[in-house]
Enzyme design. Sequence first.
Site, mmCIF file in Angstrom:
data_model
loop_
_atom_site.group_PDB
_atom_site.id
_atom_site.type_symbol
_atom_site.label_atom_id
_atom_site.label_comp_id
_atom_site.label_asym_id
_atom_site.label_seq_id
_atom_site.Cartn_x
_atom_site.Cartn_y
_atom_site.Cartn_z
ATOM 1 N N ASP A 8 0.855 -1.186 0.000
ATOM 2 C CA ASP A 8 0.000 0.000 0.000
ATOM 3 C C ASP A 8 0.890 1.234 0.000
ATOM 4 O O ASP A 8 2.067 1.166 0.397
ATOM 5 C CB ASP A 8 -0.920 0.015 1.229
ATOM 6 C CG ASP A 8 -1.942 1.148 1.163
ATOM 7 O OD1 ASP A 8 -2.834 1.089 0.307
ATOM 8 O OD2 ASP A 8 -1.839 2.104 1.949
ATOM 9 N N SER A 9 0.337 2.352 -0.425
ATOM 10 C CA SER A 9 1.100 3.594 -0.415
ATOM 11 C C SER A 9 1.375 4.068 1.010
ATOM 12 O O SER A 9 2.256 4.889 1.226
ATOM 13 C CB SER A 9 0.349 4.685 -1.185
ATOM 14 O OG SER A 9 -0.920 4.912 -0.593
ATOM 15 N N CYS A 71 -4.231 -1.416 -2.322
ATOM 16 C CA CYS A 71 -4.320 0.029 -2.504
ATOM 17 C C CYS A 71 -5.159 0.251 -3.756
ATOM 18 O O CYS A 71 -4.808 -0.234 -4.838
ATOM 19 C CB CYS A 71 -2.925 0.619 -2.685
ATOM 20 S SG CYS A 71 -2.875 2.363 -3.157
ATOM 21 N N GLU A 156 -4.987 9.529 8.696
ATOM 22 C CA GLU A 156 -3.564 9.383 8.990
ATOM 23 C C GLU A 156 -3.094 10.326 10.086
ATOM 24 O O GLU A 156 -2.050 10.091 10.698
ATOM 25 C CB GLU A 156 -2.741 9.575 7.715
ATOM 26 C CG GLU A 156 -2.996 8.474 6.697
ATOM 27 C CD GLU A 156 -1.847 8.267 5.745
ATOM 28 O OE1 GLU A 156 -0.979 9.154 5.645
ATOM 29 O OE2 GLU A 156 -1.824 7.200 5.090
ATOM 30 N N HIS A 192 -8.268 3.226 3.654
ATOM 31 C CA HIS A 192 -8.299 4.058 4.864
ATOM 32 C C HIS A 192 -9.729 4.224 5.402
ATOM 33 O O HIS A 192 -9.934 4.414 6.599
ATOM 34 C CB HIS A 192 -7.758 5.460 4.573
ATOM 35 C CG HIS A 192 -6.271 5.544 4.484
ATOM 36 N ND1 HIS A 192 -5.556 4.969 3.467
ATOM 37 C CD2 HIS A 192 -5.370 6.163 5.294
ATOM 38 C CE1 HIS A 192 -4.271 5.230 3.639
ATOM 39 N NE2 HIS A 192 -4.129 5.946 4.739
#
Length: 282
Positions: A8-9, A71, A156, A192
Amino acid sequence: MQPIGIFDSGYGGLTVMKEIVKKLPQYDYMYLGDNARAPYGNRSFETVYRYTLQCVEWFFEQGCPLVILACNTASAKALRTIQQNDLARIAPENRVLGVIRPTTEIIGNFTRSRNIGILATNGTVQSGSYLIEIEKFFPDITVHQEACPMWVPIVENNEHQQPGADYFVKKHVDHILKAGAGIDTLLLACTHYPLLRDKIRQFLPEGITLVSQGEIVANSLADYLNRHSELENRCSKSGERMFYTTDSTEDFDNHASIFFGEPVRSNHMNLDNSIQLADHIY
C-alpha cells in the site's frame, strides 16, 4: 521464506491485511507501506505505476511469489500494466493481484435498487476503474462516484474519531446521495475509509448498506489460492508477519496499530536503492 506480499502507499492496506490474516493465518506475510511518497491519490498514472512497480520488484527480491496491491489507487493506475507488460520480463512465474476486481465481481449482490455509490480518492475516481469493471459484471447497475480528498489525511492524522472530521464526512456523503437518487449501497473504495465507518454511518439514512473491501479481498484470495495450487505451494506457512516502511519506523508503528488492530514493529526499506534500480531499468 516465500511470504505473500501486501503493498500500500501507506497504512490503509493494513485494514485489508488484517482481514487476510484472519481468514488465512497459516501463511507468512510481508507488508510494505511506501509512506515516504504517500499519498498516491493525486499522483499521475505514470508516477503511480513507476512507484508501484519499484515496490513490486522489491517484494520479488524478498522471495514473495504473490503480491497483493492492497491500494485502490495502485490497483487502478498500475496493476494492469504490471500484469500485462512487466511480469513476463521480471518474474513470469509470480503474480500480482489487486483489490478492485474482487470487489466489483460481487458488488451487485449488495444492491436492490441497482444504484451504488463509490467513495474513493481522486486518483481512483479519475481512473474510471470501478465504472469499467462493474459494467463488465453488472451492466444493469448505475454507479455514482465521489472523490473524498480530505479523508485520508484525517485518518492518517488520527482525527477520524474527532468532531472536526464531521464536516468533511457529511459533505461527501450528502453530495453523493444527492447526486445519485436511489443509492442503497456505498462502497468504501479506499483502504483508509473503514476507520471512518462509524462517522459515515452517522450521516446515512436507514437502509443503506456500507461495504468495506477487507473481507471481500480475503475471501477472494482464499479462493484464488485454492484454484492455483502451483502458486499456493510456493507460499511459506509459518504464520510470520513482517512489516516494512519507506519512511520512519517509529511513526509507522504508531499509526499502523490503529489500522491493523494490534501492535506492529516495522523495518525500514531503503527507497534510495530501489530508485537507483528503477532508474537503471527505465
